[in-house]
Enzyme design. Structure first.
Site, PDB file in Angstrom:
ATOM      1  NE  ARG A 186     -22.484  18.631 -39.461  1.00  0.00           N
ATOM      2  CZ  ARG A 186     -23.311  17.688 -38.691  1.00  0.00           C
ATOM      3  NH1 ARG A 186     -23.851  18.868 -37.461  1.00  0.00           N
ATOM      4  NH2 ARG A 186     -24.023  16.831 -39.051  1.00  0.00           N
ATOM      5  NE  ARG A 211     -18.373  14.192 -44.831  1.00  0.00           N
ATOM      6  CZ  ARG A 211     -19.647  14.564 -44.975  1.00  0.00           C
ATOM      7  NH1 ARG A 211     -19.259  12.785 -44.565  1.00  0.00           N
ATOM      8  NH2 ARG A 211     -20.218  14.954 -43.549  1.00  0.00           N
ATOM      9  CE  LYS A 261     -24.471  12.471 -46.163  1.00  0.00           C
ATOM     10  NZ  LYS A 261     -25.065  13.723 -45.299  1.00  0.00           N
ATOM     11  NE  ARG A 302     -23.856  13.798 -35.682  1.00  0.00           N
ATOM     12  CZ  ARG A 302     -23.511  13.994 -36.466  1.00  0.00           C
ATOM     13  NH1 ARG A 302     -24.431  12.711 -37.642  1.00  0.00           N
ATOM     14  NH2 ARG A 302     -23.169  14.474 -37.310  1.00  0.00           N
ATOM     15  NE  ARG A 361     -28.534  14.818 -36.151  1.00  0.00           N
ATOM     16  CZ  ARG A 361     -27.185  13.917 -37.593  1.00  0.00           C
ATOM     17  NH1 ARG A 361     -27.794  13.600 -39.120  1.00  0.00           N
ATOM     18  NH2 ARG A 361     -27.184  15.528 -37.893  1.00  0.00           N
TER      19      ARG A 361
HETATM   20  P1  AP5 Z   1     -29.842  11.700 -40.990  1.00  0.00           P
HETATM   21  O1  AP5 Z   1     -30.094  10.411 -41.513  1.00  0.00           O
HETATM   22  O2  AP5 Z   1     -29.635  11.859 -39.880  1.00  0.00           O
HETATM   23  O3  AP5 Z   1     -29.145  13.257 -41.586  1.00  0.00           O
HETATM   24  P2  AP5 Z   1     -27.762  12.816 -42.515  1.00  0.00           P
HETATM   25  O4  AP5 Z   1     -28.629  12.814 -44.156  1.00  0.00           O
HETATM   26  O5  AP5 Z   1     -27.201  11.391 -42.741  1.00  0.00           O
HETATM   27  O6  AP5 Z   1     -26.688  13.456 -42.353  1.00  0.00           O
HETATM   28  P3  AP5 Z   1     -25.156  13.882 -41.011  1.00  0.00           P
HETATM   29  O7  AP5 Z   1     -25.541  15.060 -39.698  1.00  0.00           O
HETATM   30  O8  AP5 Z   1     -25.187  12.679 -40.424  1.00  0.00           O
HETATM   31  O9  AP5 Z   1     -24.912  13.716 -42.403  1.00  0.00           O
HETATM   32  P4  AP5 Z   1     -23.566  14.560 -41.733  1.00  0.00           P
HETATM   33  O10 AP5 Z   1     -22.780  13.897 -43.550  1.00  0.00           O
HETATM   34  O11 AP5 Z   1     -23.050  16.054 -41.517  1.00  0.00           O
HETATM   35  O12 AP5 Z   1     -22.560  14.224 -40.668  1.00  0.00           O
HETATM   36  P5  AP5 Z   1     -21.520  12.556 -40.574  1.00  0.00           P
HETATM   37  O13 AP5 Z   1     -21.420  11.797 -40.084  1.00  0.00           O
HETATM   38  O14 AP5 Z   1     -21.804  11.983 -41.814  1.00  0.00           O
HETATM   39  O15 AP5 Z   1     -31.299  12.864 -40.654  1.00  0.00           O
HETATM   40  C1  AP5 Z   1     -30.979  14.306 -39.752  1.00  0.00           C
HETATM   41  C2  AP5 Z   1     -32.655  14.436 -39.065  1.00  0.00           C
HETATM   42  O16 AP5 Z   1     -34.000  14.532 -40.090  1.00  0.00           O
HETATM   43  C3  AP5 Z   1     -32.964  12.840 -38.298  1.00  0.00           C
HETATM   44  O17 AP5 Z   1     -33.737  13.457 -36.925  1.00  0.00           O
HETATM   45  C4  AP5 Z   1     -33.979  12.403 -39.040  1.00  0.00           C
HETATM   46  O18 AP5 Z   1     -34.835  11.878 -38.174  1.00  0.00           O
HETATM   47  C5  AP5 Z   1     -34.771  13.659 -40.008  1.00  0.00           C
HETATM   48  N1  AP5 Z   1     -34.992  13.356 -41.444  1.00  0.00           N
HETATM   49  C6  AP5 Z   1     -34.455  12.271 -42.338  1.00  0.00           C
HETATM   50  N2  AP5 Z   1     -35.393  12.151 -43.656  1.00  0.00           N
HETATM   51  C7  AP5 Z   1     -36.350  12.892 -42.837  1.00  0.00           C
HETATM   52  C8  AP5 Z   1     -37.597  13.152 -43.828  1.00  0.00           C
HETATM   53  N3  AP5 Z   1     -37.890  12.979 -44.760  1.00  0.00           N
HETATM   54  N4  AP5 Z   1     -38.349  13.751 -43.405  1.00  0.00           N
HETATM   55  C9  AP5 Z   1     -38.085  15.030 -41.740  1.00  0.00           C
HETATM   56  N5  AP5 Z   1     -37.456  14.282 -41.343  1.00  0.00           N
HETATM   57  C10 AP5 Z   1     -36.218  13.838 -41.186  1.00  0.00           C
HETATM   58  O19 AP5 Z   1     -20.008  13.632 -40.773  1.00  0.00           O
HETATM   59  C11 AP5 Z   1     -19.498  13.940 -39.727  1.00  0.00           C
HETATM   60  C12 AP5 Z   1     -18.713  14.519 -39.361  1.00  0.00           C
HETATM   61  O20 AP5 Z   1     -17.104  13.602 -39.656  1.00  0.00           O
HETATM   62  C13 AP5 Z   1     -18.324  15.208 -40.593  1.00  0.00           C
HETATM   63  O21 AP5 Z   1     -18.494  17.087 -41.039  1.00  0.00           O
HETATM   64  C14 AP5 Z   1     -15.986  15.755 -40.804  1.00  0.00           C
HETATM   65  O22 AP5 Z   1     -15.992  16.372 -39.869  1.00  0.00           O
HETATM   66  C15 AP5 Z   1     -16.814  13.694 -40.523  1.00  0.00           C
HETATM   67  N6  AP5 Z   1     -16.979  12.732 -41.574  1.00  0.00           N
HETATM   68  C16 AP5 Z   1     -17.057  12.243 -42.359  1.00  0.00           C
HETATM   69  N7  AP5 Z   1     -17.107  11.701 -43.499  1.00  0.00           N
HETATM   70  C17 AP5 Z   1     -15.769  12.237 -43.900  1.00  0.00           C
HETATM   71  C18 AP5 Z   1     -15.839  12.103 -44.875  1.00  0.00           C
HETATM   72  N8  AP5 Z   1     -15.423  11.276 -46.025  1.00  0.00           N
HETATM   73  N9  AP5 Z   1     -14.408  13.252 -44.907  1.00  0.00           N
HETATM   74  C19 AP5 Z   1     -14.051  14.062 -44.179  1.00  0.00           C
HETATM   75  N10 AP5 Z   1     -14.609  14.152 -42.777  1.00  0.00           N
HETATM   76  C20 AP5 Z   1     -15.626  13.281 -42.806  1.00  0.00           C
END
Ligand code: AP5
Length: 219
Positions: free
Chosen positions: A171, A87, A13, A160, A126
């Site tokens: 997660r 979420r 994403k 991270r 990542r």
């Molecule tokens: P990347 O693009 O970084 O993936 P992503 O979907 O953004 O993954 P995240 O881990 O950031 O999502 P998340 O939802 O857990 O974390 P968030 O920060 O929102 O890609 C991943 C890797 O794959 C990269 O290395 C990239 O280069 C590679 N890649 C991408 N596309 C590819 C492809 N097509 N082919 C091959 N490789 C590829 O949340 C973190 C924490 O914050 C949560 O756990 C929670 O504690 C809190 N939080 C955030 N939002 C909320 C909410 N709304 N409610 C409650 N808690 C929340």
């Protein structure tokens, strides 16, 4: 335009959001990035959420909804990409309400479908630029010049804290328990399109372009 990028941790994403921001007039709202920024700046909110995020759990809905409401209240006319929000069902309902009072709605939800083993592989490789946050991968998405950020030419990178394998698995479990229901909610509203996000980066980009053009947005 209100676009939601929806999918499990590591599904790509954030990476695709960066591409859309670079190529279209979108503002990227990643609730994860906003929270990590609070932690980095050592604010009260950051201290409150750090333990929760390090454990791979969700931050309480009221905190998240307040953050998003404040952003939209300031600039309701912008095109937004939400990444990592909503979420929970509560967050989705709150989103509908806070948009509704401003005569806005969610235009499109793009659901990133990736198998679970691949998610762990993606997250464990990542890393991101310590200066501008551009996201890379050890194998699938390396900087063009090794050790140098494509976007800002910085040479320091970070990983991270919650990308540790045990936390990643937690997660993913939390996502399956709490967030799958949000997919049903947007499916019923007719706003959700699922893409195969296991494909390579360029194929996923091109699928997203197609989805956007179907709702009248072209890149
Ligand atoms: P990347 O693009 O970084 O993936 P992503 O979907 O953004 O993954 P995240 O881990 O950031 O999502 P998340 O939802 O857990 O974390 P968030 O920060 O929102 O890609 C991943 C890797 O794959 C990269 O290395 C990239 O280069 C590679 N890649 C991408 N596309 C590819 C492809 N097509 N082919 C091959 N490789 C590829 O949340 C973190 C924490 O914050 C949560 O756990 C929670 O504690 C809190 N939080 C955030 N939002 C909320 C909410 N709304 N409610 C409650 N808690 C929340």
């Amino acid at each position: 335009m209100i676009l939601i990028l929806f999918g499990p941790p590591g599904s790509g994403k954030g990476t695709q959001a960066q591409y859309l921001v670079d190529n279209m007039n979108f503002q990227h709202i990643s609730t994860g990035d906003l929270l990590r920024n609070e932690i980095k700046q050592n604010t009260d909110l950051g201290n409150q959420v750090k333990g929760i995020m390090d454990a791979g759990l969700y931050v309480p809905d009221d905190i998240i909804i307040k953050i998003v409401d404040n952003i939209i209240a300031k600039e309701p006319e912008k095109n937004y990409i939400f990444d990592g929000f909503p979420r929970t069902l509560n967050q989705a309902l709150a989103m509908e309400q806070l948009l509704g009072v401003r005569h806005l709605k969610v235009d499109l939800v793009i659901d990133f479908s990736v198998n679970l083993e691949e998610l762990v592989q993606r997250i464990s490789g990542r890393f991101s630029c310590a200066v501008c946050g551009t996201v890379y991968h050890d194998k699938f998405n390396k900087p063009k010049v090794a050790g140098v950020c494509n976007k800002c030419q910085a040479t320091s990178f970070v990983r991270r804290q919650d990308d540790d394998e045990t936390v990643v698995k937690r997660r993913i479990e939390v996502y399956l328990e709490e967030t799958e229901v949000v997919r049903d909610y947007y499916t019923q509203k007719g706003a959700l399109v699922t893409i195969n996000a296991s494909k390579n980066l360029d194929d996923v980009k091109s699928n997203i372009k197609d989805c956007l053009s179907q709702v009248g947005f072209t890149i």
